[in-house]
Design a protein around this motif. Structure first.
Motif, PDB file in Angstrom:
ATOM      1  N   GLU A 209       0.827  -1.204   0.000  1.00  0.00           N
ATOM      2  CA  GLU A 209       0.000   0.000   0.000  1.00  0.00           C
ATOM      3  C   GLU A 209       0.861   1.254   0.000  1.00  0.00           C
ATOM      4  N   GLU A 210       1.977   1.224   0.725  1.00  0.00           N
ATOM      5  CA  GLU A 210       2.881   2.380   0.734  1.00  0.00           C
ATOM      6  C   GLU A 210       3.510   2.610  -0.631  1.00  0.00           C
ATOM      7  N   MET A 211       3.627   1.550  -1.409  1.00  0.00           N
ATOM      8  CA  MET A 211       4.161   1.683  -2.765  1.00  0.00           C
ATOM      9  C   MET A 211       3.115   2.223  -3.740  1.00  0.00           C
ATOM     10  N   GLY A 212       1.862   2.287  -3.295  1.00  0.00           N
ATOM     11  CA  GLY A 212       0.808   2.784  -4.165  1.00  0.00           C
ATOM     12  C   GLY A 212      -0.075   1.703  -4.745  1.00  0.00           C
ATOM     13  N   ALA A 213       0.160   0.443  -4.346  1.00  0.00           N
ATOM     14  CA  ALA A 213      -0.670  -0.646  -4.855  1.00  0.00           C
ATOM     15  C   ALA A 213      -2.030  -0.637  -4.161  1.00  0.00           C
ATOM     16  N   LYS A 214      -3.062  -1.021  -4.884  1.00  0.00           N
ATOM     17  CA  LYS A 214      -4.403  -1.127  -4.330  1.00  0.00           C
ATOM     18  C   LYS A 214      -4.670  -2.589  -3.979  1.00  0.00           C
ATOM     19  N   VAL A 215      -4.941  -2.854  -2.709  1.00  0.00           N
ATOM     20  CA  VAL A 215      -5.244  -4.211  -2.260  1.00  0.00           C
ATOM     21  C   VAL A 215      -6.745  -4.445  -2.420  1.00  0.00           C
ATOM     22  N   LEU A 216      -7.117  -5.363  -3.294  1.00  0.00           N
ATOM     23  CA  LEU A 216      -8.525  -5.572  -3.656  1.00  0.00           C
ATOM     24  C   LEU A 216      -9.127  -6.642  -2.741  1.00  0.00           C
ATOM     25  N   SER A 217      -9.610  -6.224  -1.592  1.00  0.00           N
ATOM     26  CA  SER A 217     -10.123  -7.176  -0.603  1.00  0.00           C
ATOM     27  C   SER A 217     -11.427  -7.833  -1.044  1.00  0.00           C
ATOM     28  N   GLU A 218     -12.114  -7.246  -2.036  1.00  0.00           N
ATOM     29  CA  GLU A 218     -13.400  -7.807  -2.450  1.00  0.00           C
ATOM     30  C   GLU A 218     -13.249  -8.947  -3.454  1.00  0.00           C
ATOM     31  N   TRP A 219     -12.016  -9.216  -3.914  1.00  0.00           N
ATOM     32  CA  TRP A 219     -11.792 -10.288  -4.875  1.00  0.00           C
ATOM     33  C   TRP A 219     -11.342 -11.549  -4.148  1.00  0.00           C
ATOM     34  N   ARG A 220     -11.703 -12.707  -4.673  1.00  0.00           N
ATOM     35  CA  ARG A 220     -11.307 -13.996  -4.128  1.00  0.00           C
ATOM     36  C   ARG A 220     -10.689 -14.841  -5.230  1.00  0.00           C
ATOM     37  N   ILE A 221      -9.703 -15.628  -4.855  1.00  0.00           N
ATOM     38  CA  ILE A 221      -9.045 -16.507  -5.817  1.00  0.00           C
ATOM     39  C   ILE A 221      -9.838 -17.794  -5.949  1.00  0.00           C
ATOM     40  N   CYS A 222     -10.083 -18.228  -7.170  1.00  0.00           N
ATOM     41  CA  CYS A 222     -10.709 -19.521  -7.437  1.00  0.00           C
ATOM     42  C   CYS A 222      -9.661 -20.410  -8.097  1.00  0.00           C
ATOM     43  N   ARG A 223      -9.539 -21.648  -7.619  1.00  0.00           N
ATOM     44  CA  ARG A 223      -8.447 -22.487  -8.109  1.00  0.00           C
ATOM     45  C   ARG A 223      -8.903 -23.930  -8.240  1.00  0.00           C
ATOM     46  N   LEU A 224      -8.601 -24.525  -9.388  1.00  0.00           N
ATOM     47  CA  LEU A 224      -8.743 -25.962  -9.582  1.00  0.00           C
ATOM     48  C   LEU A 224      -7.345 -26.553  -9.634  1.00  0.00           C
ATOM     49  N   THR A 225      -7.118 -27.578  -8.813  1.00  0.00           N
ATOM     50  CA  THR A 225      -5.812 -28.225  -8.804  1.00  0.00           C
ATOM     51  C   THR A 225      -5.976 -29.659  -8.319  1.00  0.00           C
ATOM     52  N   GLY A 226      -4.964 -30.474  -8.519  1.00  0.00           N
ATOM     53  CA  GLY A 226      -4.989 -31.842  -8.023  1.00  0.00           C
ATOM     54  C   GLY A 226      -6.145 -32.655  -8.566  1.00  0.00           C
ATOM     55  N   ASP A 227      -6.824 -33.385  -7.676  1.00  0.00           N
ATOM     56  CA  ASP A 227      -7.922 -34.269  -8.093  1.00  0.00           C
ATOM     57  C   ASP A 227      -9.082 -33.495  -8.711  1.00  0.00           C
ATOM     58  N   ALA A 228      -9.362 -32.303  -8.166  1.00  0.00           N
ATOM     59  CA  ALA A 228     -10.476 -31.513  -8.712  1.00  0.00           C
ATOM     60  C   ALA A 228     -10.191 -31.115 -10.149  1.00  0.00           C
TER      61      ALA A 228
END
Length: 237
Positions: A209-228
């Motif tokens: 945040e101090e560098m000026g990046a916007k942390v998008l707390s409303e987004w979630r990561i979706c991931r398929l890996t392994g058996d799924a």
């Protein structure tokens, strides 16, 4: 009766010395360099990723090997696919990197000098030595690759991993690695650089945040890996 002799005059108080004690932290320069990684760096990249997995408490998900990294990381020209920039440090200036005239490097190394109050103690210095002749040590890395923003109609870079070894943190090296990726994105006309951060890593969040990046707390990561992932990959559609 003779009068008593007067007391001797007080000894003069010595004037404080005007000579300044040398407290200049420039007595301990640490030379740093960001350069493009090569297949020869895979053993160090593997160890860095493992240290990162330990820090993030995710060693149960760590299955990469030197062989699997070597087989997947360097199959395309830099910046067109997976790209790794290495952070190296040395107590002495770096020797120039030489590229064959027929195949010039697509990335010019970034050099910087950090001045320390005290010499830095690196307990893993020998393990991460990349050039023992010139006392060069690997201190961190960033791995990124192109993605695309349909909203901007421009490509960008996605940072998969950025990591600085513990004894080299809080000295500006993380900012140096991020800046290297950002500068490359600007150079190529890309629209953004993005990455993810663990929600418990408050120090990293504050730093970004101090560098000026916007942390998008409303987004979630979706991931398929392994058996799924396998189940969907083998499903009849």
């Amino acid at each position: 009766m003779a009068a008593a002799a007067p007391p001797p005059p007080p000894a003069p108080v010595p004037e404080p010395s005007m000579t300044l004690v040398d407290t200049d932290s420039r007595n301990h320069p640490l030379f740093s360099r960001i350069r493009l990684a090569t297949p020869a760096d895979v053993p160090h990249i593997h160890k860095l990723i493992h240290q990162m997995a330990v820090f993030e408490k995710l060693t149960h998900l760590f299955s990469a090997t030197e062989s699997s990294l070597a087989a997947t990381l360097f199959n395309s020209p830099p910046f067109t696919s997976f790209t790794v920039l290495l952070l190296e440090v040395s107590p002495s200036p770096f020797a120039p990197l030489h590229s064959p005239a027929s195949s010039p490097s697509p990335y010019s190394p970034v050099d910087r000098i950090v001045y320390l109050d005290l010499p830095l103690d690196d307990p893993d210095r020998e393990t991460f030595a990349s050039d023992e002749t010139h006392d060069v040590t690997v201190a961190g890395f960033v791995l990124f690759f192109p993605n695309y923003s349909t909203f901007l109609a421009k490509p960008g870079f996605y940072i998969e991993d950025i990591f600085v070894r513990e004894c080299y943190r809080r000295k500006g090296f993380g900012r140096m690695l991020l800046s290297a990726v950002a500068k490359q994105a600007v150079k190529m006309g890309y629209g953004r650089v993005e990455w993810i951060v663990l929600d418990w890593n408050v120090n990293a969040i504050k730093f970004y945040e101090e560098m000026g990046a916007k942390v998008l707390s409303e987004w979630r990561i979706c991931r398929l890996t392994g058996d799924a992932l396998g189940a969907y990959g083998n499903a009849n559609i």
